[in-house]
Design a protein around this motif. Sequence first.
Motif, PDB file in Angstrom:
ATOM      1  N   PRO A 373       0.824  -1.206   0.000  1.00  0.00           N
ATOM      2  CA  PRO A 373       0.000   0.000   0.000  1.00  0.00           C
ATOM      3  C   PRO A 373       0.865   1.266   0.000  1.00  0.00           C
ATOM      4  O   PRO A 373       2.016   1.233   0.456  1.00  0.00           O
ATOM      5  N   GLU A 374       0.298   2.346  -0.498  1.00  0.00           N
ATOM      6  CA  GLU A 374       1.027   3.594  -0.681  1.00  0.00           C
ATOM      7  C   GLU A 374       1.841   3.994   0.560  1.00  0.00           C
ATOM      8  O   GLU A 374       3.023   4.325   0.457  1.00  0.00           O
ATOM      9  N   GLN A 375       1.208   3.925   1.743  1.00  0.00           N
ATOM     10  CA  GLN A 375       1.892   4.462   2.930  1.00  0.00           C
ATOM     11  C   GLN A 375       3.105   3.629   3.352  1.00  0.00           C
ATOM     12  O   GLN A 375       3.891   4.064   4.187  1.00  0.00           O
ATOM     13  N   ALA A 376       3.262   2.432   2.719  1.00  0.00           N
ATOM     14  CA  ALA A 376       4.374   1.567   3.114  1.00  0.00           C
ATOM     15  C   ALA A 376       5.476   1.486   2.051  1.00  0.00           C
ATOM     16  O   ALA A 376       6.494   0.829   2.265  1.00  0.00           O
ATOM     17  N   ARG A 377       5.273   2.181   0.922  1.00  0.00           N
ATOM     18  CA  ARG A 377       6.246   2.012  -0.185  1.00  0.00           C
ATOM     19  C   ARG A 377       7.659   2.425   0.221  1.00  0.00           C
ATOM     20  O   ARG A 377       8.634   1.822  -0.221  1.00  0.00           O
TER      21      ARG A 377
END
Length: 403
Positions: A373-377
């Motif tokens: 997910p975006e927040q973990a990239r």
Amino acid sequence: MHPRTTGAHTTSDVLVVGGGIIGLVTAWRASRHGLRVAVADPEPGGGAARVAAGMLAAVTELHYGEETLLGLNLESARRYPDFVAELREASGGMDVGYRACGTLAVALDADDRAHLRELHALQQRSGLRSEWLTGRECRRLEPMLAPGVRGGLRVDGDHQVDPRRLAAALVAACERAGVVFHRARAERLVVAGGRAAGAVLDDGAEPAAGQVVLAAGSLSGRLGGVPREVLPPVRPVKGQVLRLSVPRAYAPFLSRTVRAVVRGSQVYLVPRENGELVVGATSEELGWDTTVTAGGVYELLRDAHELVPGITELPLTETRAGLRPGSPDNAPLLGPTALPGLHLATGHYRNGVLLTPVTGDVMATVLTTGELPEQARAFAPGRFAPPAASPPTSPSLSPAGVS
Ligand SMILES: Cc1cc2nc3c(=O)[nH]c(=O)nc-3n(C[C@H](O)[C@H](O)[C@H](O)COP(=O)(O)OP(=O)(O)OC[C@H]3O[C@@H](n4cnc5c(N)ncnc54)[C@H](O)[C@@H]3O)c2cc1C
């Protein structure tokens, strides 16, 4: 859905190596997404959570250069109340001691005060909420503070949870969700057809899985059979912690977490609702040593006493040391590696308790969709890949210690 079992051999969708809070939350959340999950750990629910203070300190743990991590920390702190409620239900009613009590970070001398002022400025630049208080205002909030306190930062959004109860609730939630526990140590990753395909355990079992998550805390870089190029660069950072108990007659001793930097070392006092007072923590780079030393206990008591002189009256009930899984940038490694089928969930260092909710959600998404997910990239393991390993050529990756 439950893994298929044939004697010591099971086949699941996901095998999680390591059942500390990070492996457990990964297993629980993945099983909630309908995956068949197994966990290998000789002592699930143990690990660093047995020692950790459980501060959910996104704001007071902000350090220069860690602004990217701040976003993930804040996101996890935001998810905590719902996470705790869901876990309570899934574990059959277990309380994890979540306490929205806030934190007070104080300064004892002019140097500490200058440092705290800088931290306050950084917090403000980062859009965080904290309020500067005079020494007198600090003592009005917490009357047990030393008269010499020169000022402090009131951070009402930094709370706490009891990591031992969190780990126990996660074990229960996993069991109720049908996660299979192999109470054994993984000796070696099994790679078949260029993919991670399971592990060989020290009790002879060989659980197979479509995907493997390496979540072995400070030991994550030591699993046999993992290609050198994808081994996570985690190291153990030792922390010693004391537990005291506050007799009923002294309560409330402290109403919120109180912390300070004393002579360059962090010290904190975390008061639990059940009367336990956790005093921590040293930070030592000594390999996998977990000896409690006279020096460590002395320094913690000396610094905590400067902050709150009354602690010398309290019974000392426990001394322990644990290992934080440190990474080169103090942030976790989450998601797929260059070896197909092998994921990492490790390197949470001093924020693993705080990051438990968001880690569980991130890993469940990766395991079901293949996408971070975006927040973990920003926390993808590839950020530490050696130049020679990129672009990845997974089929020819060489196992550690083999070539
Ligand atoms: C003193 C101290 C204070 C802390 N305070 C805080 C705090 O206030 N707030 C906060 O957010 N965080 C805190 N932390 C950090 C937090 O505790 C850790 O980041 C977190 O517990 C790491 O969890 P983990 O599951 O990744 O690793 P671990 O807890 O280390 O668990 C790893 C698990 O893997 C298992 N394992 C290892 N090798 C194998 C193998 N080969 N096969 C099978 N299983 C294996 C182990 O048995 C263990 O159960 C603190 C840590 C310490 C030490």
